[in-house]
Design a protein around this motif. Structure first.
Motif, PDB file in Angstrom:
ATOM      1  N   SER A 228      35.394  39.819  50.139  1.00 20.98           N
ATOM      2  CA  SER A 228      36.843  39.666  50.066  1.00 20.98           C
ATOM      3  C   SER A 228      37.451  39.589  51.456  1.00 20.98           C
ATOM      4  CB  SER A 228      37.447  40.836  49.282  1.00 20.98           C
ATOM      5  OG  SER A 228      38.853  40.787  49.308  1.00 20.98           O
ATOM      6  N   ASN A 357      36.334  43.832  36.718  1.00 16.10           N
ATOM      7  CA  ASN A 357      36.160  44.245  38.109  1.00 16.10           C
ATOM      8  C   ASN A 357      37.428  44.965  38.560  1.00 16.10           C
ATOM      9  OD1 ASN A 357      33.690  42.917  38.143  1.00 16.10           O
ATOM     10  ND2 ASN A 357      34.615  40.997  38.840  1.00 16.10           N
ATOM     11  N   TYR A 368      40.505  43.058  37.079  1.00 13.96           N
ATOM     12  CA  TYR A 368      40.346  41.615  36.946  1.00 13.96           C
ATOM     13  C   TYR A 368      39.317  41.312  35.858  1.00 13.96           C
ATOM     14  CZ  TYR A 368      42.841  41.037  41.373  1.00 13.96           C
ATOM     15  OH  TYR A 368      43.775  41.060  42.364  1.00 13.96           O
ATOM     16  N   ARG A 370      37.294  38.054  34.594  1.00 17.87           N
ATOM     17  CA  ARG A 370      36.962  36.660  34.917  1.00 17.87           C
ATOM     18  C   ARG A 370      37.915  36.099  35.972  1.00 17.87           C
ATOM     19  NH1 ARG A 370      35.504  34.157  28.904  1.00 17.87           N
ATOM     20  NH2 ARG A 370      33.703  35.520  28.506  1.00 17.87           N
ATOM     21  N   ASP A 371      38.080  36.872  37.055  1.00 16.82           N
ATOM     22  CA  ASP A 371      38.912  36.508  38.211  1.00 16.82           C
ATOM     23  C   ASP A 371      40.396  36.396  37.871  1.00 16.82           C
ATOM     24  OD1 ASP A 371      36.649  36.423  39.797  1.00 16.82           O
ATOM     25  OD2 ASP A 371      36.289  34.305  39.365  1.00 16.82           O
ATOM     26  N   ARG A 372      40.807  36.918  36.709  1.00 15.73           N
ATOM     27  CA  ARG A 372      42.230  36.902  36.342  1.00 15.73           C
ATOM     28  C   ARG A 372      42.758  38.341  36.317  1.00 15.73           C
ATOM     29  NH1 ARG A 372      44.756  37.234  31.347  1.00 15.73           N
ATOM     30  NH2 ARG A 372      42.706  37.182  30.325  1.00 15.73           N
TER      31      ARG A 372
END
Length: 507
Positions: A228, A357, A368, A370-372
């Motif tokens: 990141s 995550n 998050y 799925r990256d959302r």
């Protein structure tokens, strides 16, 4: 001197050995020896002229090869592989070799010499071409400076982080308390500020702060926080191979230089804080980068940086990276609350059994899927606290929670207005679960001590703006629930006393 000129004089002239020796600056005995060898081989100038000099010299100087003893050579690749097996020694391998050879067996000393020669030939390395502004090699030094405690005199070792650019070798050194992730990121941030520009790659070793795991199938799995950080600056992370120090020769050299140039000069100085140590290190780093290098045409690292690296590097962004911790692949349990540092944070209930995550900064905790981004909470540094948002709950849980909240306020009103005010304010500032636990605590106190004392304690807590159960319990244990706050006015009359002057005294 080329030997072919000597051979031409021997084969095409009638000059004596001494005359040829004088004109070629060699011994007349050497001329005589080569005259005899050329005659023995039957060589003419026409044949010598077209023959490569290396081939010619090996043909004329083969005396040692002719008398050299011929040994039975083992397969040195097999010997080398056997040496990597547990418990195998070179003495054992020689004994096995000698037992299987009838003639031409070499001595153990010769066996060891030839094996060493084979191993040296395996150590060839490829010279790497470094493009300007491309690589920033980073590593920790094995040797560490120390911080001294003023009170006890105890010395605590700290870690020395070293970064070096691949082309100019301009070096940055910074000390951190540990090699943990937040210190690793801090050192990178300071390096970017020092160089004032961004490389294309960060090239770290395989320490856990940089690489979580390495596999043949998937390669390097970069630590998500480190990834990141690199993504924020649009820099790629390219770790070196495991146990391959030559992959990062630039920083290995910089580490040795930092140990000699910095640690050696600071060995007799005492530092009481890491800030003092880094300030002293920075002065030496600036001097080191200004020092001319004999191997680079007398140019310093700073000069090479300005000429080669800086024009090819990108400007660093204005916004700095905000440090965040990550926890990956957390399975959402049936109560739709994920755990981060012993606290519970809600996520949408439809994600039960899914993996999310979690990213945590100093102020917020985010989830998050799925990256959302699916959930955001204010971060708490307490323990076992529950944070639930109504929109994350199923309709049944939401209505049940609202009924519980109204029931708690209704019970508190039966105790008194201050108790009801305490419960309402607690519900506003805390999660439903925490407020439910607080109301249960008030019920126990009412059963044990009576509603009147609890009402007075709640009133005093509201005045103090201390909306916690620990404040209520503390006041009741000390029996100060009726004690006025400091500076609070009271309506009780001043008792009469002979030493107290009344209003008539001042008329």
């Amino acid at each position: 001197m080329s030997r072919k000129r000597l051979f031409k004089l021997i084969l095409t002239t009638e000059d004596s050995n001494r005359a040829i020796a004088a004109s070629t600056n060699c011994s007349h005995n050497t001329v005589a020896r080569y005259r005899d060898r050329l005659a023995e081989e039957g060589l003419t100038w026409e044949a010598v002229h077209v023959m490569p000099e290396s081939t010619l010299m090996s043909r004329l100087n083969n005396g040692r090869e002719l008398i050299k003893k011929r040994f039975a050579e083992p397969d040195w690749a097999i010997v080398h592989n056997e040496m990597h097996r547990v418990g195998v020694t070179l003495t054992l391998l020689y004994e096995e070799y000698a037992g299987g050879v009838d003639t031409g067996c070499m001595s153990e000393r010769e066996f060891r010499r030839r094996y060493d020669s084979y191993c040296r030939r395996l150590g060839t390395s490829m010279r790497q071409v470094r493009r300007p502004g491309e690589d920033l090699f980073v590593d920790y030094s094995g040797k560490r400076p120390s911080i001294t405690d003023r009170q006890t005199g105890l010395k605590t070792p700290v870690e020395m982080w070293v970064g070096a650019l691949g082309t100019s070798r301009k070096t940055f050194v910074y000390c951190t308390h540990s090699q943990q992730l937040h210190d690793w990121i801090e050192a990178h941030q300071k390096a970017i500020e020092f160089y004032g520009a961004l490389p294309l790659y960060f090239v770290p070793d395989n320490l856990k702060s940089a690489v979580v795991s390495v596999s043949r199938k998937n390669g390097h799995y970069i630590n998500p926080t480190y990834q990141s950080f690199a993504d924020h600056y649009d820099v790629l992370v390219m770790p070196t191979r495991s146990r391959r120090p030559r992959d990062k020769a630039a920083v290995e050299s910089a580490v040795r230089l930092a140990q000699m140039w910095i640690l050696a000069r600071l060995r007799n100085r005492t530092f009481f804080s890491i800030e003092q140590l880094n300030s002293a290190i920075l002065e030496l780093v600036l001097a080191m980068n200004d020092k001319p290098m004999r191997t680079r045409g007398g140019k310093s690292r700073n000069t090479l940086f300005e000429e080669m690296d800086l024009p090819m590097m990108r400007a660093s962004p204005i916004s700095t990276y905000e440090y965040a911790e990550w926890k990956l692949n957390l399975c959402v349990p049936k109560d739709y609350h994920v755990v981060f540092e012993s606290n519970y944070y809600s996520v949408p209930h439809h994600l039960v059994t899914e993996k999310v995550n979690v990213r945590a900064t100093s102020t917020v905790v985010e989830a998050y899927y799925r990256d959302r981004l699916v959930a955001t909470h204010a971060r708490s540094f307490g323990t076992s606290e529950i944070f639930t948002k109504k929109e994350h709950q199923p309709p049944g849980h939401r209505s049940y929670g609202e009924e519980q909240a109204s029931d708690m306020v209704g019970w508190a009103e039966s105790v008194g207005t201050s108790a009801a005010g305490f419960v309402r304010l607690h519900q506003e500032r805390n999660s439903p679960g925490a407020s439910l636990q607080a109301c249960k605590g008030l019920r126990r106190l009412v059963r044990e001590l009576g509603p009147e004392r609890v009402e007075h304690a709640c009133a005093r807590a509201l005045k103090m703006k201390a909306i916690t159960m620990s404040s209520i319990r503390s006041m009741l244990q000390r029996g100060i629930e009726n004690t006025p706050l400091r500076g609070e006015a009271t309506n009780e009359p001043i008792p009469a006393h002979d030493n107290i002057r009344g209003a008539a005294t001042y008329q």
